[in-house]
Design a protein around this motif. Structure first.
Motif, PDB file in Angstrom:
ATOM      1  N   GLN A 120       5.770   2.665  -8.433  1.00  0.00           N
ATOM      2  CA  GLN A 120       5.013   2.719  -9.688  1.00  0.00           C
ATOM      3  C   GLN A 120       4.912   4.147 -10.217  1.00  0.00           C
ATOM      4  O   GLN A 120       4.983   4.375 -11.430  1.00  0.00           O
ATOM      5  CB  GLN A 120       3.617   2.124  -9.487  1.00  0.00           C
ATOM      6  CG  GLN A 120       3.638   0.603  -9.358  1.00  0.00           C
ATOM      7  CD  GLN A 120       2.284   0.021  -8.977  1.00  0.00           C
ATOM      8  OE1 GLN A 120       1.399   0.720  -8.470  1.00  0.00           O
ATOM      9  NE2 GLN A 120       2.121  -1.279  -9.215  1.00  0.00           N
ATOM     10  N   MET A 121       4.787   5.118  -9.304  1.00  0.00           N
ATOM     11  CA  MET A 121       4.721   6.515  -9.738  1.00  0.00           C
ATOM     12  C   MET A 121       6.060   6.955 -10.339  1.00  0.00           C
ATOM     13  O   MET A 121       6.097   7.635 -11.373  1.00  0.00           O
ATOM     14  CB  MET A 121       4.339   7.421  -8.558  1.00  0.00           C
ATOM     15  CG  MET A 121       4.231   8.894  -8.931  1.00  0.00           C
ATOM     16  SD  MET A 121       2.980   9.249 -10.209  1.00  0.00           S
ATOM     17  CE  MET A 121       1.476   9.001  -9.241  1.00  0.00           C
TER      18      MET A 121
ATOM     19  N   ILE B 150      -2.835   3.675  -0.917  1.00  0.00           N
ATOM     20  CA  ILE B 150      -2.197   3.597  -2.241  1.00  0.00           C
ATOM     21  C   ILE B 150      -2.256   4.951  -2.944  1.00  0.00           C
ATOM     22  O   ILE B 150      -1.258   5.432  -3.487  1.00  0.00           O
ATOM     23  CB  ILE B 150      -2.874   2.492  -3.099  1.00  0.00           C
ATOM     24  CG1 ILE B 150      -2.509   1.118  -2.535  1.00  0.00           C
ATOM     25  CG2 ILE B 150      -2.477   2.606  -4.561  1.00  0.00           C
ATOM     26  CD1 ILE B 150      -3.322  -0.027  -3.100  1.00  0.00           C
ATOM     27  N   ARG B 151      -3.436   5.583  -2.905  1.00  0.00           N
ATOM     28  CA  ARG B 151      -3.583   6.902  -3.540  1.00  0.00           C
ATOM     29  C   ARG B 151      -2.733   7.952  -2.839  1.00  0.00           C
ATOM     30  O   ARG B 151      -2.128   8.808  -3.479  1.00  0.00           O
ATOM     31  CB  ARG B 151      -5.058   7.332  -3.550  1.00  0.00           C
ATOM     32  CG  ARG B 151      -5.910   6.590  -4.566  1.00  0.00           C
ATOM     33  CD  ARG B 151      -7.293   7.212  -4.700  1.00  0.00           C
ATOM     34  NE  ARG B 151      -8.068   7.109  -3.459  1.00  0.00           N
ATOM     35  CZ  ARG B 151      -8.790   6.051  -3.107  1.00  0.00           C
ATOM     36  NH1 ARG B 151      -8.818   4.990  -3.898  1.00  0.00           N
ATOM     37  NH2 ARG B 151      -9.473   6.033  -1.980  1.00  0.00           N
TER      38      ARG B 151
ATOM     39  N   PRO C  66       3.184   1.571  -4.651  1.00  0.00           N
ATOM     40  CA  PRO C  66       2.613   2.693  -5.405  1.00  0.00           C
ATOM     41  C   PRO C  66       3.601   3.848  -5.581  1.00  0.00           C
ATOM     42  O   PRO C  66       3.554   4.566  -6.588  1.00  0.00           O
ATOM     43  CB  PRO C  66       1.392   3.123  -4.589  1.00  0.00           C
ATOM     44  CG  PRO C  66       1.472   2.407  -3.287  1.00  0.00           C
ATOM     45  CD  PRO C  66       2.329   1.203  -3.502  1.00  0.00           C
TER      46      PRO C  66
ATOM     47  N   THR D 151       0.810  -1.231   0.000  1.00  0.00           N
ATOM     48  CA  THR D 151       0.000   0.000   0.000  1.00  0.00           C
ATOM     49  C   THR D 151       0.837   1.274   0.000  1.00  0.00           C
ATOM     50  O   THR D 151       0.295   2.376  -0.119  1.00  0.00           O
ATOM     51  CB  THR D 151      -0.931   0.054   1.229  1.00  0.00           C
ATOM     52  OG1 THR D 151      -0.129   0.089   2.421  1.00  0.00           O
ATOM     53  CG2 THR D 151      -1.874  -1.128   1.268  1.00  0.00           C
TER      54      THR D 151
ATOM     55  N   GLY E 217       1.254   7.103  -3.496  1.00  0.00           N
ATOM     56  CA  GLY E 217       1.585   7.351  -4.907  1.00  0.00           C
ATOM     57  C   GLY E 217       1.395   8.811  -5.273  1.00  0.00           C
ATOM     58  O   GLY E 217       2.241   9.418  -5.935  1.00  0.00           O
TER      59      GLY E 217
END
Length: 208
Positions: free
Chosen positions: A84-85, A113-114, A81, A77, A117
């Motif tokens: 990935q960003m 996660i939001r 992320p 979590t 990221g």
């Protein structure tokens, strides 16, 4: 080698708040994995009272080394992320550490996660990015009489003059994109009536 890569323009910290939790995203360039780990260790030391210090880093122009850590947040979590960003933005040679101070409201897996990221994305927008392009290192050897004009001409055409040494002749180190080596060789011969030498060296990256 990759022809170019992007990295963070400067080290810095960007803060966001999500449901009363504070997220401080620190970004820094890192030439090696050890440098990335040193940044992580320093931030953890500076924020020992934080709820979490999660990290992600990408080392290598081809993103050969990718690591992420959740530091106690539910698995996948936070660090993932963040990583990935960085990859989505084509970032290389960079480390991100997001320090979270818990504000009393649980965010849930999707919210985390939001938040993690998004924190990295906002920090990249805030601090800015630069593109570094692959160059062939080249050494120009020229007599003292022509050296000043050659240096001025190089700079006027946007060439990166990396070093200048004065001896019996003047040695000027520059960076050249591979595709421009032949054209540069011709220009140098014309500009110096064929008296200058050009020696090609290894490869490096410089600001585009």
């Amino acid at each position: 080698m990759q022809d170019e890569y992007r990295t963070v323009a400067r080290p810095g910290v960007h803060e966001t708040e999500v449901n009363r939790s504070r997220f401080l995203c620190a970004l820094a360039p890192a030439a090696t994995e050890q440098e990335a780990q040193d940044v992580i260790a320093r931030i953890r030391k500076d924020h020992t009272d934080a709820s979490h210090n999660c990290f992600a880093y990408v080392i290598g122009a081809d993103a050969a080394i990718q690591k992420a850590g959740d530091d106690g947040e539910p698995g996948g979590t936070a660090g993932v992320p963040m990583l990935q960003m960085l990859l989505r933005r084509d970032m290389r040679y960079v480390v991100a550490v997001v320090t979270r101070y818990y504000g009393g409201v649980k965010l849930g897996a999707g919210g985390l996660i939001r938040a993690y990221g998004g924190s990295v994305g906002e920090a990249l927008d805030s601090l800015g990015t630069i593109t570094r392009r692959r160059f062939r290192l080249a050494t120009v050897t020229v007599d003292h009489q022509r050296a000043g004009k050659i240096q001025n001409d190089l700079r006027a055409t946007g060439r990166e003059v990396r070093d200048v040494r004065y001896g019996e002749e003047v040695t000027i180190e520059i960076g050249l994109p591979d595709a421009e080596v032949d054209a540069f060789r011709g220009w140098l011969a014309d500009a110096t009536a064929g008296t200058a030498g050009l020696e090609l060296g290894g490869e490096a990256y410089g600001d585009a």
